[in-house]
Design a protein around this motif. Structure first.
Motif, mmCIF file in Angstrom:
data_model
loop_
_atom_site.group_PDB
_atom_site.id
_atom_site.type_symbol
_atom_site.label_atom_id
_atom_site.label_comp_id
_atom_site.label_asym_id
_atom_site.label_seq_id
_atom_site.Cartn_x
_atom_site.Cartn_y
_atom_site.Cartn_z
ATOM 1 N N PRO A 26 3.041 1.731 10.780
ATOM 2 C CA PRO A 26 3.558 0.491 10.181
ATOM 3 C C PRO A 26 2.502 -0.239 9.352
ATOM 4 O O PRO A 26 2.833 -0.871 8.347
ATOM 5 C CB PRO A 26 3.986 -0.335 11.405
ATOM 6 C CG PRO A 26 4.273 0.670 12.463
ATOM 7 C CD PRO A 26 3.264 1.762 12.244
ATOM 8 N N VAL A 27 1.227 -0.129 9.765
ATOM 9 C CA VAL A 27 0.147 -0.775 8.997
ATOM 10 C C VAL A 27 0.047 -0.128 7.619
ATOM 11 O O VAL A 27 -0.035 -0.816 6.591
ATOM 12 C CB VAL A 27 -1.197 -0.667 9.747
ATOM 13 C CG1 VAL A 27 -2.343 -1.179 8.863
ATOM 14 C CG2 VAL A 27 -1.144 -1.451 11.041
ATOM 15 N N LEU A 28 0.061 1.208 7.579
ATOM 16 C CA LEU A 28 -0.021 1.911 6.300
ATOM 17 C C LEU A 28 1.197 1.591 5.426
ATOM 18 O O LEU A 28 1.057 1.336 4.216
ATOM 19 C CB LEU A 28 -0.115 3.425 6.550
ATOM 20 C CG LEU A 28 -0.143 4.316 5.303
ATOM 21 C CD1 LEU A 28 -1.356 4.003 4.431
ATOM 22 C CD2 LEU A 28 -0.136 5.799 5.698
ATOM 23 N N ALA A 29 2.370 1.572 6.034
ATOM 24 C CA ALA A 29 3.585 1.273 5.265
ATOM 25 C C ALA A 29 3.524 -0.120 4.658
ATOM 26 O O ALA A 29 3.863 -0.327 3.481
ATOM 27 C CB ALA A 29 4.809 1.416 6.170
ATOM 28 N N GLN A 30 3.081 -1.104 5.450
ATOM 29 C CA GLN A 30 3.006 -2.477 4.945
ATOM 30 C C GLN A 30 1.981 -2.602 3.826
ATOM 31 O O GLN A 30 2.192 -3.324 2.848
ATOM 32 C CB GLN A 30 2.660 -3.441 6.089
ATOM 33 C CG GLN A 30 2.785 -4.920 5.716
ATOM 34 C CD GLN A 30 4.195 -5.287 5.310
ATOM 35 O OE1 GLN A 30 5.153 -5.012 6.049
ATOM 36 N NE2 GLN A 30 4.358 -5.879 4.131
ATOM 37 N N ASP A 31 0.870 -1.881 3.963
ATOM 38 C CA ASP A 31 -0.151 -1.918 2.905
ATOM 39 C C ASP A 31 0.393 -1.364 1.595
ATOM 40 O O ASP A 31 0.116 -1.911 0.514
ATOM 41 C CB ASP A 31 -1.382 -1.121 3.338
ATOM 42 C CG ASP A 31 -2.193 -1.820 4.415
ATOM 43 O OD1 ASP A 31 -1.961 -3.026 4.640
ATOM 44 O OD2 ASP A 31 -3.051 -1.160 5.039
ATOM 45 N N LEU A 32 1.156 -0.285 1.658
ATOM 46 C CA LEU A 32 1.740 0.274 0.443
ATOM 47 C C LEU A 32 2.723 -0.716 -0.193
ATOM 48 O O LEU A 32 2.741 -0.890 -1.419
ATOM 49 C CB LEU A 32 2.448 1.599 0.761
ATOM 50 C CG LEU A 32 1.525 2.796 1.044
ATOM 51 C CD1 LEU A 32 2.320 3.961 1.636
ATOM 52 C CD2 LEU A 32 0.801 3.240 -0.230
ATOM 53 N N ILE A 33 3.516 -1.366 0.633
ATOM 54 C CA ILE A 33 4.475 -2.357 0.110
ATOM 55 C C ILE A 33 3.720 -3.522 -0.521
ATOM 56 O O ILE A 33 4.043 -3.975 -1.638
ATOM 57 C CB ILE A 33 5.404 -2.838 1.241
ATOM 58 C CG1 ILE A 33 6.335 -1.692 1.661
ATOM 59 C CG2 ILE A 33 6.223 -4.053 0.799
ATOM 60 C CD1 ILE A 33 7.109 -1.969 2.929
ATOM 61 N N ASP A 34 2.683 -4.029 0.166
ATOM 62 C CA ASP A 34 1.912 -5.162 -0.363
ATOM 63 C C ASP A 34 1.165 -4.793 -1.636
ATOM 64 O O ASP A 34 0.873 -5.671 -2.474
ATOM 65 C CB ASP A 34 0.919 -5.662 0.689
ATOM 66 C CG ASP A 34 1.621 -6.348 1.864
ATOM 67 O OD1 ASP A 34 2.836 -6.615 1.745
ATOM 68 O OD2 ASP A 34 0.962 -6.600 2.888
ATOM 69 N N ALA A 35 0.858 -3.512 -1.802
ATOM 70 C CA ALA A 35 0.186 -3.067 -3.028
ATOM 71 C C ALA A 35 1.190 -2.805 -4.150
ATOM 72 O O ALA A 35 0.801 -2.427 -5.252
ATOM 73 C CB ALA A 35 -0.622 -1.797 -2.741
ATOM 74 N N GLY A 36 2.479 -3.003 -3.865
ATOM 75 C CA GLY A 36 3.509 -2.743 -4.870
ATOM 76 C C GLY A 36 3.810 -1.273 -5.053
ATOM 77 O O GLY A 36 4.282 -0.850 -6.117
ATOM 78 N N LEU A 37 3.544 -0.492 -4.003
ATOM 79 C CA LEU A 37 3.681 0.967 -4.106
ATOM 80 C C LEU A 37 4.701 1.513 -3.097
ATOM 81 O O LEU A 37 4.504 2.559 -2.479
ATOM 82 C CB LEU A 37 2.313 1.638 -3.872
ATOM 83 C CG LEU A 37 1.193 1.232 -4.839
ATOM 84 C CD1 LEU A 37 -0.134 1.822 -4.402
ATOM 85 C CD2 LEU A 37 1.529 1.662 -6.259
#
Length: 613
Positions: A26-37
């Protein structure tokens, strides 16, 4: 979904692994979303080709500058506190985790090298594969030693404190476009064939061949190199034990250490208890160099060695260590003064290294195991490091097949299970030895190497006066000779040491002593009457064995004979890189095996020759 996927692929998922997924993904998924990716494709728990090792995640998407496919290998760590292990820059000590662990930057860099070696999409002209380790629970000061190691584009490290830099790094690698196409091309890439051990051995000793060691393999390698330096500077002995199943990489580790120390002009020797294995290494790895050939010894070569005569003694196939080095050729005066073989090996080097598989003890008097070696080290007051190898690099990288064999033979406390295939390794049961040989003959040469082997249930005759071999292994109207018993060739048939590696070895039936330690693409195993199925279980019949060691129940108990026969078939059934074909001489045993092997045949893995790289 990940749990079901793991169960389907045969390796299962433990509680610790499930917790790791729940906390890291979930941490990796949220980081991708926050990066616009959010459209970047995430290949979770990607299994490296031809191994059982899995990568936490491979990100697949579009390069924001060129529009080409872009990939990033990501290793996720929940560590909060870690330091360098005894000043090593490749090993780390992690809080609440026993034993040294591989530096996460080194770990992910090794993954990148391995994928570049084996996947066709990273051939000539392709962009280099990038890698990063993400310690999402750590702040810089608590992992400062790890950050001191110079980073490359394949070994970058990011912490919770550097999350902003991590998001910027993701944006520099990927555009906010769909990564589905890149992901598909990654997953359907051709796979280059695995390198055979002996081809690697020759290159390793003559020049650095860069065979990529992964995870516990690399830990074992680094521990040995670290122990060598500590022994030199601290003037004290230290032992290393590396335990793992067939195909886990023990001999590759041994040759990597041997090659590196030899290039550094350190005094190092490699020893085994196998005539076939040692002579083959001398022939292939030491070809053209008497100095390299002299690096390969036998366990009984150290009866008169001076204490700490060499810096490092690599004891490969250490499960074959015997009670004593004395044999019928040992002079009487040396017999009376003989020590135990394990004492001789410990005494000979500052750093003795033992690589073993406890399920490969196949002969009475062999006693090499972790307990015996560790107990002797403790008796001497020596530090001993034990590394367990869990990954599988033989048998198509199929952990499931290795476990299936253990359960089939009753060697690991499990019950026999039905093999339905895992897409990585081909298992077949055939109705006759003719069918077995025909299947292997079609694959010998054009598709790699193939060999037939069998339990020791037939007499073993000397060659006839005219120089031909006697076809001792007979099943109905089918008959083939055993491999040559002596070291010299008989006609076109190679000497015993080279049965597994010389193309002319096909056509003779190998025994466990000539097969052990070797690998070939396709393995055919004839299960003789010493192992039969009765009432749904495999039972051993020592009376059917032609091994003279089994004649005396006083020397070898029924319990020990049972274990040795099962271990013998474990060795034979785990020699193949791509597939195993099984024939049992007993009809009830064949029916039993057919019930346990039910596979819907899938298209075989596509390979491309090395020349297309």
């Amino acid at each position: 979904m990940l749990t079901e996927h793991s169960r389907f692929n045969g390796h299962g998922a433990g509680p610790a692994e499930k917790r790791s997924w729940a906390k890291s993904l979930p941490v990796l998924a949220q980081d991708l979303i926050d990066a616009g990716l959010g459209q970047v494709e995430v290949l979770v728990e990607y299994q490296l080709p031809l191994t059982s090792r899995r990568v936490d995640a491979v990100l697949a998407g579009v390069d924001p500058r060129t529009g080409d496919d872009s990939y990033l290998v990501v290793e996720l760590k929940q560590w909060s506190y870690a330091t360098a292990y005894e000043d090593s820059d490749t090993l780390v000590a992690v809080e609440h985790v026993p034993g040294p662990r591989l530096h996460p930057g080194v770990q992910v860099e090794d993954y990148c090298h391995y994928l570049t070696d084996f996947l066709g999409i990273f051939g000539r002209g392709a962009k280099p594969l990038r890698g990063a380790a993400y310690l999402h629970n750590a702040v810089d000061r608590d992992v400062a030693d790890l950050l001191d190691r110079p980073a490359t584009e394949q070994s970058r490290i990011f912490t919770k404190q550097r999350r902003g830099q991590w998001l910027d790094h993701l944006r520099s690698r990927f555009a906010p476009d769909s990564g589905a196409g890149a992901g598909d091309r990654f997953l359907t890439s051709t796979v280059r064939p695995s390198r055979h051990l002996l081809a690697y051995a020759a290159a390793e000793l003559k020049e650095r061949s860069h065979f990529t060691l992964l995870d516990e393999q690399r830990v074992a390698y680094e521990l040995v190199m670290h122990a060598v330096e500590r022994a030199r500077t601290g003037n004290h002995k230290r032992a290393v034990v590396v335990a793992g199943g067939p195909g886990s990489g023990k001999s590759v580790i041994a040759l990597s250490v041997l090659g590196e120390l030899a290039r550094r002009n350190r005094t190092v020797l490699h020893a085994t208890g196998s005539r076939s294995f040692t002579q083959t290494l001398r022939r292939y790895a030491g070809r053209g160099s008497t100095r390299l050939q002299s690096l390969f010894k036998y366990f009984n070569s150290f009866m008169s060695a001076e204490p700490n005569d060499v810096e490092v003694l690599i004891c490969d196939e250490a499960h074959r260590i015997r009670e004593t080095s004395v044999n019928r050729f040992t002079p009487k005066d040396r017999r009376t003064a003989a020590r135990s073989q394990i004492e001789e090996l410990f005494a000979a080097a500052r750093v003795p290294v033992f690589l073993l598989d406890e399920h490969q003890v196949v002969k009475p008097g062999e006693l090499g195991n972790i307990e015996v070696i560790s107990a002797y080290a403790e008796k001497l007051g020596l530090e001993v490091e034990v590394v367990s190898l869990h990954d599988q690099f033989r048998c198509g990288g199929s952990e499931a097949y290795e476990q299936w064999v253990l359960d089939l033979l009753g060697l690991d406390g499990g019950e026999p299970s039905v093999w339905t295939g895992d897409g990585r390794f081909d298992v077949r049961v055939v109705d006759s030895p003719n069918e077995l040989e025909t299947y292997l003959a079609e694959r010998q040469g054009a598709e790699g190497t193939a060999r037939m082997s069998a339990g020791y249930c037939w007499s073993w005759s000397d060659p006839r006066p005219d120089g031909t071999l006697v076809p001792d292994v007979t099943v109905g109207g089918w008959a083939r000779p055993w491999n040559v018993r002596s070291e010299r060739s008989v006609g076109d048939a190679p000497g015993s040491a080279f049965w597994a590696t010389d193309p002319n070895g096909f056509g003779q039936v190998g025994c466990v002593y000539t097969a052990q330690g070797f690998e070939y693409d396709w393995s055919g195993v004839i299960i003789g009457p010493d192992l039969v199925a009765r009432d749904g279980k495999l039972v051993t019949r020592r009376g059917e064995s032609k091994d003279t060691a089994f004649r005396s129940r006083k020397a070898v108990s029924d319990e020990e004979a049972d274990r040795l026969i099962r271990n013998t078939y474990k060795v034979l059934l785990t020699r193949g890189l791509r597939g195993t074909v099984i024939y049992a001489t007993d009809p009830e045993t064949r029916d039993h095996l057919r019930r346990l092997v039910r596979v819907e045949r899938a298209p075989e893995t596509r390979y491309e020759p090395d020349g297309d790289r």
